[in-house]
Write an enzyme that holds these catalytic residues in place. Structure first.
Site, PDB file in Angstrom:
ATOM      1  N   MET A   1       1.567  10.821   6.175  1.00 30.45           N
ATOM      2  CA  MET A   1       1.192   9.777   5.209  1.00 30.45           C
ATOM      3  C   MET A   1       1.245   8.418   5.890  1.00 30.45           C
ATOM      4  O   MET A   1       2.165   8.114   6.649  1.00 30.45           O
ATOM      5  CB  MET A   1       2.141   9.810   4.034  1.00 30.45           C
ATOM      6  CG  MET A   1       2.017  11.104   3.285  1.00 30.45           C
ATOM      7  SD  MET A   1       2.051  10.839   1.533  1.00 30.45           S
ATOM      8  CE  MET A   1       1.804  12.504   0.974  1.00 30.45           C
TER       9      MET A   1
ATOM     10  N   GLN B   1       9.277   2.143  16.268  1.00 29.84           N
ATOM     11  CA  GLN B   1       9.776   1.050  15.422  1.00 29.84           C
ATOM     12  C   GLN B   1      11.218   1.343  14.980  1.00 29.84           C
ATOM     13  O   GLN B   1      12.091   0.460  15.020  1.00 29.84           O
ATOM     14  CB  GLN B   1       8.876   0.895  14.203  1.00 29.84           C
ATOM     15  CG  GLN B   1       9.453   0.001  13.110  1.00 29.84           C
ATOM     16  CD  GLN B   1       8.457  -0.269  12.005  1.00 29.84           C
ATOM     17  OE1 GLN B   1       7.575  -1.094  12.172  1.00 29.84           O
ATOM     18  NE2 GLN B   1       8.586   0.391  10.874  1.00 29.84           N
TER      19      GLN B   1
ATOM     20  N   ALA C   1       0.860  -1.193   0.000  1.00 31.34           N
ATOM     21  CA  ALA C   1       0.000   0.000   0.000  1.00 31.34           C
ATOM     22  C   ALA C   1       0.896   1.242   0.000  1.00 31.34           C
ATOM     23  O   ALA C   1       0.743   2.156   0.812  1.00 31.34           O
ATOM     24  CB  ALA C   1      -0.973  -0.005   1.185  1.00 31.34           C
TER      25      ALA C   1
ATOM     26  N   HIS D   1       6.684   6.170   1.426  1.00 30.68           N
ATOM     27  CA  HIS D   1       7.567   5.085   0.970  1.00 30.68           C
ATOM     28  C   HIS D   1       8.448   5.576  -0.177  1.00 30.68           C
ATOM     29  O   HIS D   1       9.632   5.234  -0.257  1.00 30.68           O
ATOM     30  CB  HIS D   1       6.743   3.884   0.487  1.00 30.68           C
ATOM     31  CG  HIS D   1       5.936   3.221   1.558  1.00 30.68           C
ATOM     32  ND1 HIS D   1       4.564   3.287   1.601  1.00 30.68           N
ATOM     33  CD2 HIS D   1       6.311   2.473   2.620  1.00 30.68           C
ATOM     34  CE1 HIS D   1       4.125   2.604   2.638  1.00 30.68           C
ATOM     35  NE2 HIS D   1       5.159   2.098   3.280  1.00 30.68           N
TER      36      HIS D   1
HETATM   37  O1  PAF Z   1       6.695  -0.283   8.872  1.00 28.97           O
HETATM   38  C1  PAF Z   1       6.258  -1.297   8.290  1.00 28.97           C
HETATM   39  O2  PAF Z   1       5.680  -1.214   7.207  1.00 28.97           O
HETATM   40  C2  PAF Z   1       6.447  -2.657   8.927  1.00 28.97           C
HETATM   41  O3  PAF Z   1       6.341  -2.591  10.309  1.00 28.97           O
HETATM   42  C3  PAF Z   1       7.758  -3.352   8.517  1.00 28.97           C
HETATM   43  C4  PAF Z   1       8.973  -2.568   9.000  1.00 28.97           C
HETATM   44  C5  PAF Z   1       7.813  -3.485   7.007  1.00 28.97           C
HETATM   45  C6  PAF Z   1       7.834  -4.755   9.130  1.00 28.97           C
HETATM   46  O4  PAF Z   1       6.777  -5.549   8.710  1.00 28.97           O
END
Ligand code: PAF
Length: 277
Positions: A181, A150, A29, A34
């Site tokens: 986003m 994270q 997605a 990204h």
């Molecule tokens: O941030 C994300 O999209 C997810 O947590 C990751 C780092 C791809 C791990 O599944």
């Protein structure tokens, strides 16, 4: 651009490339956030690989694993447009074969913020990212600051386990009106999207307060709550913590992570900013 759907294909591709490899792990997605990670990777590395895998082990019971947006065709097109060398698209059976029992747990950092209400979430994230790092063997891996906790957890994991790569955290990308986003923004209808803007406004309220000389954390948090109340449906947390280790703080006398998790309708959104005294 290569499309690699299994581990053998990935290993063969990895064995054939020379020079630096940037890695952008994703759950698909894909959006402009990204794309910014990909652009940074292509600028800094000779090759860039993106993984697309909706990782079941980081979703808790009752969370949105089954409705998580899956848009592989568009994701592949975005990667292609942005100069990605390869896309890795494993499935759950490949990543978690029968009998899988090994987990990566980063202690301390994962008890706080999102870890409190999403037990097991960071164990799932750390485990899948450790596996992906082992498979891809990147020079550098790129994560967004929007998922601040994270990014800290994965930086700590790579350091503690001597993983031979650099973990790079990139700035949050926002819509013109300030909304961070996120793949989950797709769940929001027009009204919920308007209400979601209160999350960024609450972060900005803390920034404005600090700029006006108010460094007291409980006072700033109360200001943030006022902005959220009546707009979001449920607040998971409003926190101002040490940006380096997520430790608690009473006054902003060092860099602070100002972070919110809140539900708008049934959509859980997170956002944060860093404030320095
Ligand atoms: O941030 C994300 O999209 C997810 O947590 C990751 C780092 C791809 C791990 O599944």
């Amino acid at each position: 651009m290569e499309q690699l759907a299994n581990i053998q294909a990935l290993r063969a591709w990895r064995g054939n490339i020379a020079g630096s490899l940037g890695f952008v792990p994703t759950m698909g997605a894909l959006h402009e956030g990204h794309a910014a990670l990909i652009n940074r990777s292509t600028a800094e590395n000779e090759h860039t690989i993106v993984s697309v895998f909706v990782n079941p082990t980081q979703f808790g019971p009752g969370e949105d694993l089954h409705k998580y947006p899956r848009t592989l065709e568009a994701d592949i097109a975005l990667c292609d447009r942005h100069g990605v060398s390869a896309v890795f698209t494993p499935n759950s059976a490949l990543m978690y074969p029968a009998g899988f029992t090994t987990w990566v747990t980063v202690e301390g950092l994962t008890d706080k913020l999102c870890g409190r209400t999403r037990p097991g979430h960071f164990r799932g994230v750390a485990t899948v990212v450790a596996k992906l790092f082992n498979l891809v063997q990147p020079t550098r891996a790129y994560f967004g600051q929007k998922d601040a906790q994270q990014a800290l957890v994965l930086t700590r994991m790579a350091r503690d386990l001597d993983m031979p790569l650099a973990v790079i955290t990139c700035p949050t990308v926002r819509e013109p009106d300030g909304l961070a986003m996120s793949s989950r923004n797709r769940y929001l209808d027009a009204r919920d999207r308007m209400r979601a803007l209160s999350i960024y406004r609450a972060l900005q309220a803390a920034e404005t307060g600090l700029a006006a000389g108010e460094a007291d954390v409980p006072t700033l948090k109360r200001t943030m709550w006022t902005e959220l109340e009546g707009n979001v449906d449920r607040v998971d947390y409003v926190e101002i913590v040490d940006a380096a280790d997520l430790g608690s703080m009473e006054t902003i006398d060092r860099p602070a992570l100002v972070a919110i998790a809140a539900f708008v309708g049934s959509t859980r959104l997170i956002d944060n900013i860093i404030l320095s005294p």
